[in-house]
Write a protein that holds these residues in place. Structure first.
Motif, PDB file in Angstrom:
ATOM      1  N   LEU A 192       0.874  -0.988  -0.008  1.00 10.20           N
ATOM      2  CA  LEU A 192      -0.148   0.078   0.140  1.00 10.20           C
ATOM      3  C   LEU A 192       0.979   1.398   0.051  1.00 10.20           C
ATOM      4  CD1 LEU A 192      -2.959  -0.862   2.617  1.00 10.20           C
ATOM      5  CD2 LEU A 192      -3.026  -0.801   0.048  1.00 10.20           C
ATOM      6  N   GLY A 193       2.037   1.205   0.906  1.00  8.74           N
ATOM      7  CA  GLY A 193       2.934   2.153   0.574  1.00  8.74           C
ATOM      8  C   GLY A 193       3.429   2.624  -0.746  1.00  8.74           C
ATOM      9  N   SER A 194       3.578   1.526  -1.351  1.00 14.11           N
ATOM     10  CA  SER A 194       4.219   1.733  -2.910  1.00 14.11           C
ATOM     11  C   SER A 194       3.168   2.387  -3.661  1.00 14.11           C
ATOM     12  CB  SER A 194       4.438   0.259  -3.577  1.00 14.11           C
ATOM     13  OG  SER A 194       5.456  -0.485  -2.993  1.00 14.11           O
ATOM     14  N   CYS A 195       2.030   2.408  -3.260  1.00 14.57           N
ATOM     15  CA  CYS A 195       0.868   3.000  -4.138  1.00 14.57           C
ATOM     16  C   CYS A 195       0.866   4.605  -3.898  1.00 14.57           C
ATOM     17  CB  CYS A 195      -0.480   2.672  -3.706  1.00 14.57           C
ATOM     18  SG  CYS A 195      -0.849   0.720  -4.232  1.00 14.57           S
TER      19      CYS A 195
ATOM     20  N   ALA B 198       3.585  -4.699  -8.591  1.00 11.22           N
ATOM     21  CA  ALA B 198       3.150  -3.944  -9.971  1.00 11.22           C
ATOM     22  C   ALA B 198       1.570  -4.117 -10.237  1.00 11.22           C
ATOM     23  CB  ALA B 198       3.638  -4.865 -11.076  1.00 11.22           C
ATOM     24  N   VAL B 199       1.144  -4.976  -9.496  1.00 10.53           N
ATOM     25  CA  VAL B 199      -0.670  -5.248  -9.644  1.00 10.53           C
ATOM     26  C   VAL B 199      -1.133  -4.060  -8.941  1.00 10.53           C
ATOM     27  CG1 VAL B 199      -2.387  -6.798  -9.015  1.00 10.53           C
ATOM     28  CG2 VAL B 199      -0.566  -7.812  -9.957  1.00 10.53           C
ATOM     29  N   VAL B 200      -0.644  -3.964  -7.582  1.00 12.36           N
ATOM     30  CA  VAL B 200      -1.394  -2.972  -6.741  1.00 12.36           C
ATOM     31  C   VAL B 200      -1.377  -1.578  -7.279  1.00 12.36           C
ATOM     32  CG1 VAL B 200      -1.640  -4.391  -4.870  1.00 12.36           C
ATOM     33  CG2 VAL B 200       0.255  -2.892  -4.904  1.00 12.36           C
TER      34      VAL B 200
ATOM     35  N   VAL C  18      -2.331  -4.903 -17.461  1.00 13.41           N
ATOM     36  CA  VAL C  18      -1.133  -4.937 -16.619  1.00 13.41           C
ATOM     37  C   VAL C  18      -1.322  -5.740 -15.676  1.00 13.41           C
ATOM     38  CG1 VAL C  18      -0.003  -3.412 -14.963  1.00 13.41           C
ATOM     39  CG2 VAL C  18      -0.717  -2.257 -17.262  1.00 13.41           C
ATOM     40  N   LEU C  19      -2.716  -5.641 -14.786  1.00  9.54           N
ATOM     41  CA  LEU C  19      -2.879  -6.655 -14.014  1.00  9.54           C
ATOM     42  C   LEU C  19      -2.370  -8.302 -14.506  1.00  9.54           C
ATOM     43  CD1 LEU C  19      -4.338  -7.465 -11.201  1.00  9.54           C
ATOM     44  CD2 LEU C  19      -6.410  -7.373 -12.294  1.00  9.54           C
TER      45      LEU C  19
END
Length: 394
Positions: A17-20, A143-145, A256-257
């Protein structure tokens, strides 16, 4: 395992979530740019400053992520991450009150500086906390999120923007929400002060990483082709309904997902083969976009393009992190973040250079980009030196 403690679901969720959060800087205010421009209509250079307010975080990330990686390796990932969260919310929230367009642009630059630290540290800690198949799984999920969050944030930004162009900026308070959770649940994987001297003596493997960083830059260009150009392409085909354009963007994010999820199924193949497949799919999708004359064909094209991009990203970061020792992972992740976001920033400029601002030339530019991606696909195997991954430090 790289840590004495065992990382589990709470750490995985926090880092994913931080990567988002850096994605907010790229897409959140896109729907309110016209309203911003109207509000600051009397400001000299408003036509340039408003778009710059959107794109400058990506440029700052590209310029500062390598330094963030050095700081993470020298002083600690957790410490830099917590400081970056504070800076993120402070600069992110400032446009909610600022009434100077130049001031907003400056605050957005500060936001990009914080996002460089967040993305670099989250990626590095995933590499630190996990190994083997678990690490591959987390990088694929990253990569997904981030892809899904881009689609969500665009929609949320549009909804909040109905209440005024300043309203979407309140979401940057998320940094203050994540801060205590990260301080509580994350830990430093190595004692940096004890190992500082040893880390300075290690040779950073530029020879093995340079081709991967080049491919990461090209992946960043590929990643933003559809989000930036698909709307213009559909408009040329007399398809300008927001719902239709949104459905097309959604098909790309869906690609992408599935591409990122597919990485887990075929990750046993060589990195060169996976990247060759990724760039081939992205190129084929781009060429099909150039030839497409119907909404259905454009949607199919961006889906194929997304499959390729989704496969590239986890392949690249997994390969990069396997090339370095524990105390070099911050620099390695910083290089990946810098080159990826640098490519995202350059993507519209590359297409603009090809079209010269002439809308009808867009299809020719998409064709040229697609052919270039196919050429890169052929070169992927030879660009990557097939060395054994560096064993994980204990």
């Amino acid at each position: 395992m790289n840590t004495e403690r065992q990382a589990g679901l709470p750490q995985s969720l926090l880092l994913l979530l931080g990567s988002c959060l850096p994605v907010l800087g790229a897409v959140l205010i896109a729907p309110v740019l016209p309203r911003m421009q109207t509000h600051f209509a009397g400001t000299p250079g408003v036509e340039a400053l408003v778009p710059i307010a959107l794109t400058i975080p990506a440029l700052v990330i590209a310029l500062t992520a390598p330094f963030a990686g050095l700081v993470a390796d020298r002083f600690g990932r957790r410490r830099l991450l917590l400081v970056s969260m504070i800076v993120y919310s402070i600069f992110g929230l400032m446009p909610f009150w600022l009434d100077s367009l130049v001031g907003i642009v400056i605050s957005r630059a500060g936001l990009g500086f914080a996002e460089a630290g967040i993305m670099t540290c989250c990626t590095t800690l995933i590499g630190d906390y996990y190994g083997g198949k678990r690490r591959e799984k987390l990088f694929a999920l990253q990569a997904v999120v981030t892809s899904l969050s881009a689609a969500v944030f665009i929609s949320v930004g549009g909804i909040l923007g109905e209440q005024g162009w300043r309203t979407p900026f309140v979401l940057y308070a998320a940094g203050f929400i994540f801060l205590p959770l990260m301080a509580w649940l994350l830990w430093e994987p190595i004692k940096h002060h004890a190992h500082a001297a040893a880390g300075q003596d290690e040779t950073f493997p530029w020879g093995g990483l340079a081709p991967l960083y080049l491919l990461s830059f090209l992946a960043g260009i590929s990643l933003f082709i559809v989000p930036v150009q698909a709307g213009f392409l559909l408009t040329q085909l007399q398809i300008d309904a927001p719902q239709d354009i949104g459905m097309t963007m959604g098909a790309n994010q869906l690609g992408v997902l599935f591409g990122a999820l597919g990485f887990r199924l075929i990750s046993g193949r060589s990195s060169g083969s996976l990247l060759m497949l990724g760039f081939s799919l992205a190129g084929a999708g781009g060429i099909l976009m150039a030839f497409a004359q119907t909404h259905m064909l454009v949607t199919l094209a961006v889906l194929i393009n997304g499959l390729g991009v989704g496969l590239m990203l986890p392949t690249l970061i997994t390969r990069i992190m396997s090339q370095v020792e524990l105390r070099q992972r911050g620099r390695a992740a910083g290089g990946f973040t810098a080159t990826l976001f640098g490519g995202e920033f350059a993507s519209p400029l590359v297409v603009l250079a090809m079209t010269g601002g002439i809308g009808v030339a867009l299809t020719s530019a998409l064709m040229a980009v697609g052919l270039a991606q196919l050429l890169v696909a052929l070169l992927c195997v030879t660009l990557i030196r097939f060395r054994a991954p560096v064993p994980a430090a204990s």
